[in-house]
Design a protein around this motif. Structure first.
Motif, PDB file in Angstrom:
ATOM      1  N   MET A  92      23.768   7.497  16.035  1.00 44.17           N
ATOM      2  CA  MET A  92      24.531   8.454  15.234  1.00 44.17           C
ATOM      3  C   MET A  92      23.893   9.839  15.248  1.00 44.17           C
ATOM      4  N   TYR A  93      24.765  10.857  15.302  1.00 40.23           N
ATOM      5  CA  TYR A  93      24.321  12.252  15.303  1.00 40.23           C
ATOM      6  C   TYR A  93      25.301  13.113  14.514  1.00 40.23           C
ATOM      7  N   SER A  94      24.843  14.294  14.146  1.00 39.25           N
ATOM      8  CA  SER A  94      25.701  15.281  13.495  1.00 39.25           C
ATOM      9  C   SER A  94      26.343  16.177  14.554  1.00 39.25           C
ATOM     10  N   TYR A  95      27.675  16.216  14.561  1.00 36.57           N
ATOM     11  CA  TYR A  95      28.388  17.081  15.497  1.00 36.57           C
ATOM     12  C   TYR A  95      28.038  18.549  15.237  1.00 36.57           C
ATOM     13  N   HIS A  96      27.962  18.925  13.969  1.00 33.60           N
ATOM     14  CA  HIS A  96      27.651  20.309  13.621  1.00 33.60           C
ATOM     15  C   HIS A  96      26.285  20.706  14.169  1.00 33.60           C
ATOM     16  N   SER A  97      25.302  19.815  14.040  1.00 29.84           N
ATOM     17  CA  SER A  97      23.959  20.118  14.556  1.00 29.84           C
ATOM     18  C   SER A  97      23.957  20.209  16.075  1.00 29.84           C
ATOM     19  N   LEU A  98      24.691  19.307  16.714  1.00 30.51           N
ATOM     20  CA  LEU A  98      24.742  19.312  18.173  1.00 30.51           C
ATOM     21  C   LEU A  98      25.372  20.589  18.719  1.00 30.51           C
ATOM     22  N   LYS A  99      26.341  21.136  17.996  1.00 28.20           N
ATOM     23  CA  LYS A  99      27.060  22.316  18.470  1.00 28.20           C
ATOM     24  C   LYS A  99      26.418  23.633  18.014  1.00 28.20           C
ATOM     25  N   ASN A 100      25.699  23.615  16.902  1.00 32.09           N
ATOM     26  CA  ASN A 100      25.242  24.877  16.308  1.00 32.09           C
ATOM     27  C   ASN A 100      23.736  25.091  16.317  1.00 32.09           C
ATOM     28  N   CYS A 101      22.981  24.052  16.607  1.00 32.11           N
ATOM     29  CA  CYS A 101      21.521  24.192  16.583  1.00 32.11           C
ATOM     30  C   CYS A 101      20.952  24.426  17.976  1.00 32.11           C
ATOM     31  N   ASP A 102      19.729  24.932  18.007  1.00 36.21           N
ATOM     32  CA  ASP A 102      19.019  25.138  19.270  1.00 36.21           C
ATOM     33  C   ASP A 102      18.229  23.900  19.670  1.00 36.21           C
ATOM     34  N   ILE A 103      17.876  23.073  18.687  1.00 40.17           N
ATOM     35  CA  ILE A 103      17.037  21.908  18.945  1.00 40.17           C
ATOM     36  C   ILE A 103      17.199  20.912  17.797  1.00 40.17           C
ATOM     37  N   ILE A 104      17.069  19.635  18.110  1.00 43.99           N
ATOM     38  CA  ILE A 104      17.163  18.581  17.094  1.00 43.99           C
ATOM     39  C   ILE A 104      15.923  17.693  17.200  1.00 43.99           C
ATOM     40  N   PHE A 105      15.349  17.381  16.049  1.00 43.30           N
ATOM     41  CA  PHE A 105      14.283  16.382  15.976  1.00 43.30           C
ATOM     42  C   PHE A 105      14.869  15.154  15.294  1.00 43.30           C
ATOM     43  N   LYS A 106      14.757  14.006  15.960  1.00 38.42           N
ATOM     44  CA  LYS A 106      15.411  12.791  15.457  1.00 38.42           C
ATOM     45  C   LYS A 106      14.407  11.672  15.256  1.00 38.42           C
ATOM     46  N   ARG A 107      14.420  11.107  14.055  1.00 35.78           N
ATOM     47  CA  ARG A 107      13.516  10.002  13.721  1.00 35.78           C
ATOM     48  C   ARG A 107      13.841   8.749  14.535  1.00 35.78           C
ATOM     49  N   ALA A 108      15.120   8.396  14.594  1.00 37.50           N
ATOM     50  CA  ALA A 108      15.539   7.193  15.329  1.00 37.50           C
ATOM     51  C   ALA A 108      15.726   7.549  16.805  1.00 37.50           C
ATOM     52  N   TYR A 109      14.614   7.866  17.445  1.00 31.89           N
ATOM     53  CA  TYR A 109      14.657   8.377  18.811  1.00 31.89           C
ATOM     54  C   TYR A 109      14.518   7.231  19.814  1.00 31.89           C
ATOM     55  N   THR A 110      15.552   7.044  20.641  1.00 31.76           N
ATOM     56  CA  THR A 110      15.519   6.064  21.728  1.00 31.76           C
ATOM     57  C   THR A 110      16.107   6.716  22.975  1.00 31.76           C
ATOM     58  N   SER A 111      16.360   5.921  24.009  1.00 33.24           N
ATOM     59  CA  SER A 111      16.933   6.456  25.252  1.00 33.24           C
ATOM     60  C   SER A 111      18.315   7.061  25.030  1.00 33.24           C
ATOM     61  N   LYS A 112      18.979   6.682  23.932  1.00 33.82           N
ATOM     62  CA  LYS A 112      20.308   7.256  23.652  1.00 33.82           C
ATOM     63  C   LYS A 112      20.222   8.751  23.396  1.00 33.82           C
ATOM     64  N   ALA A 113      19.061   9.208  22.952  1.00 34.85           N
ATOM     65  CA  ALA A 113      18.897  10.637  22.706  1.00 34.85           C
ATOM     66  C   ALA A 113      19.095  11.442  23.985  1.00 34.85           C
ATOM     67  N   SER A 114      18.667  10.911  25.121  1.00 33.13           N
ATOM     68  CA  SER A 114      18.827  11.609  26.399  1.00 33.13           C
ATOM     69  C   SER A 114      20.298  11.738  26.768  1.00 33.13           C
ATOM     70  N   VAL A 115      21.063  10.697  26.475  1.00 30.49           N
ATOM     71  CA  VAL A 115      22.508  10.716  26.753  1.00 30.49           C
ATOM     72  C   VAL A 115      23.173  11.836  25.954  1.00 30.49           C
ATOM     73  N   VAL A 116      22.869  11.880  24.666  1.00 29.75           N
ATOM     74  CA  VAL A 116      23.465  12.883  23.786  1.00 29.75           C
ATOM     75  C   VAL A 116      22.968  14.276  24.165  1.00 29.75           C
ATOM     76  N   SER A 117      21.691  14.394  24.482  1.00 30.60           N
ATOM     77  CA  SER A 117      21.107  15.669  24.871  1.00 30.60           C
ATOM     78  C   SER A 117      21.795  16.242  26.103  1.00 30.60           C
ATOM     79  N   ASN A 118      22.042  15.394  27.091  1.00 31.77           N
ATOM     80  CA  ASN A 118      22.688  15.838  28.326  1.00 31.77           C
ATOM     81  C   ASN A 118      24.145  16.244  28.090  1.00 31.77           C
ATOM     82  N   GLU A 119      24.832  15.482  27.263  1.00 30.10           N
ATOM     83  CA  GLU A 119      26.250  15.780  27.035  1.00 30.10           C
ATOM     84  C   GLU A 119      26.445  17.067  26.257  1.00 30.10           C
ATOM     85  N   PHE A 120      25.586  17.297  25.240  1.00 35.90           N
ATOM     86  CA  PHE A 120      25.771  18.475  24.390  1.00 35.90           C
ATOM     87  C   PHE A 120      24.847  19.634  24.759  1.00 35.90           C
TER      88      PHE A 120
END
Length: 378
Positions: A92-120
């Motif tokens: 799970m992620y925040s759409y607003h953060s993905l679209k409006n922020c420069d960087i995200i730090f996520k506690r529940a960090y797994t390989s899925k973070a790379s997928v989301v990072s690449n897409e957004f």
């Protein structure tokens, strides 16, 4: 010396965000930042979910667990908009953060973070371990109250069906709680004080949510309890406590320690070894920073969510299966020298890497290094 000016945009989250806020307030107290609180804007259709196939989708549900910070470096005027997402679930992620922020730090960090990072097209890094905190700031409390009032009003307007869903769920939970008989009192079965001899301590709550996650976590924890209790005998203390009726399937796991917070902490502090298992969604358990802060000798289930500063065997012994958990526990019970070293190392790890002001400042500095690299021509 004042280094940053920071605006923290307050959301509904009062479970995870206080950790970040506590760190910010301490940095402000130390004269490193100038801090102010503002209400976050209402964010419609704000939940992004990435499935096992790596496909991201967006739905109407809110996502308050990713509060954002606007950070201005005073000397240079450079800015970073950063989100610190401390929620338990890696999908799970925040759409607003993905679209409006420069960087995200996520506690529940797994390989899925790379997928989301690449897409957004946004850097996503591990936030690390957090814990609960109590915030007394009147400015924060006022911003929180105003935000909650406005946010609920907006959500009701845009999602009227959710009001009925909420009411039905509340009625359903009330009926369920009324139909469950309270846990029998069994004070005589409880230990009144920690043993004076070495012991391994593991105490967890039974969750009767009857979903895939609660069933999985109950079974894993019950297996640990049964194995350690059978193999260690009186050297194992703890078990499973039940807020409602005792589930017959887990009756043999019933704890011998009262669940009241002050008593529980007394047993933790006196324990020779503490056991730690992962939380819902394989999240980093809330008890882990508590044990590290106290300076305990810890045997823990292998973390599936990445932390920015990896642990060594000096701080924690991680087990991959229950037999390994038992083996580590037995070895440590007879090795006081190693226990002492682990106790010192675990406390140092907390003070260096988890203490809120240190963790938050690390993320701030890292965000500027990535968003505004020194060799950048911008």
């Amino acid at each position: 010396m004042l280094v940053y000016e920071i605006i923290f945009f307050v959301t509904d989250d009062t479970r995870h965000a206080p950790y970040t806020i506590q760190g910010l307030l301490k940095l402000a107290e130390n004269g490193i930042i100038k801090l102010q609180f503002e209400q976050a804007s209402y964010q419609r259709d704000n939940r992004v979910i990435v499935n096992e196939a790596g496909i991201c989708s967006r739905n109407f549900r809110p996502y308050p667990w990713s509060p954002e910070l606007l950070i201005i470096e005073i000397d240079t005027g450079k800015q970073v908009r950063m989100a610190i997402d401390l929620q338990d679930w890696d999908q799970m992620y925040s759409y607003h953060s993905l679209k409006n922020c420069d960087i995200i730090f996520k506690r529940a960090y797994t390989s899925k973070a790379s997928v989301v990072s690449n897409e957004f097209k946004i850097p996503i890094l591990p936030a690390g371990i957090n814990h609960s905190a109590t915030i007394n700031s009147l400015e924060f409390k006022e911003a929180l109250k105003n935000h909650q009032r406005w946010n609920k009003f907006q959500y009701a307007i845009y999602n009227p069906r959710e009001i009925w869903r909420y009411l039905k769920e509340k009625i359903k939970k009330k009926k369920q709680s009324n139909s469950i008989s309270p846990q029998p009192k069994s004070e005589n079965e409880y230990l009144q004080s920690p043993p004076s001899t070495p012991y391994v301590f593991f105490q967890v709550e039974f969750h009767n949510w009857n979903n895939k996650e609660s069933i999985k976590i109950n079974k894993t924890r019950a297996s640990i309890i049964r194995t350690l209790r059978h193999e260690l005998g009186s050297q194992f203390v703890g078990g499973m406590y039940f807020k409602n009726g005792i589930d017959p399937e887990y009756a043999d796991c019933l704890t011998n320690v009262p669940s009241q917070r002050d008593i529980y902490l007394q047993f933790v502090k006196e324990a020779t070894i503490v056991i730690c298992s992962n939380g819902f969604g394989d999240s980093i358990p809330w008890k882990l920073p508590e044990y590290l802060q106290i300076g305990k000798c810890i045997v823990a289930e292998t973390l599936l969510h990445k932390v920015p500063i990896e642990f060594s065997t000096n701080e924690i012994l991680f087990f991959e299966n229950i037999n390994q958990c038992l083996e580590y526990s037995k070895d440590l019970l007879t090795d006081s020298a190693r226990r002492s070293k682990m106790e010192e190392a675990s406390k140092l790890y907390y003070e260096t890497n988890i203490q809120p002001e240190h963790s938050v400042l690390r993320m701030i500095k890292q965000s500027f290094e990535i968003v505004h690299p020194i060799n950048s021509s911008k």
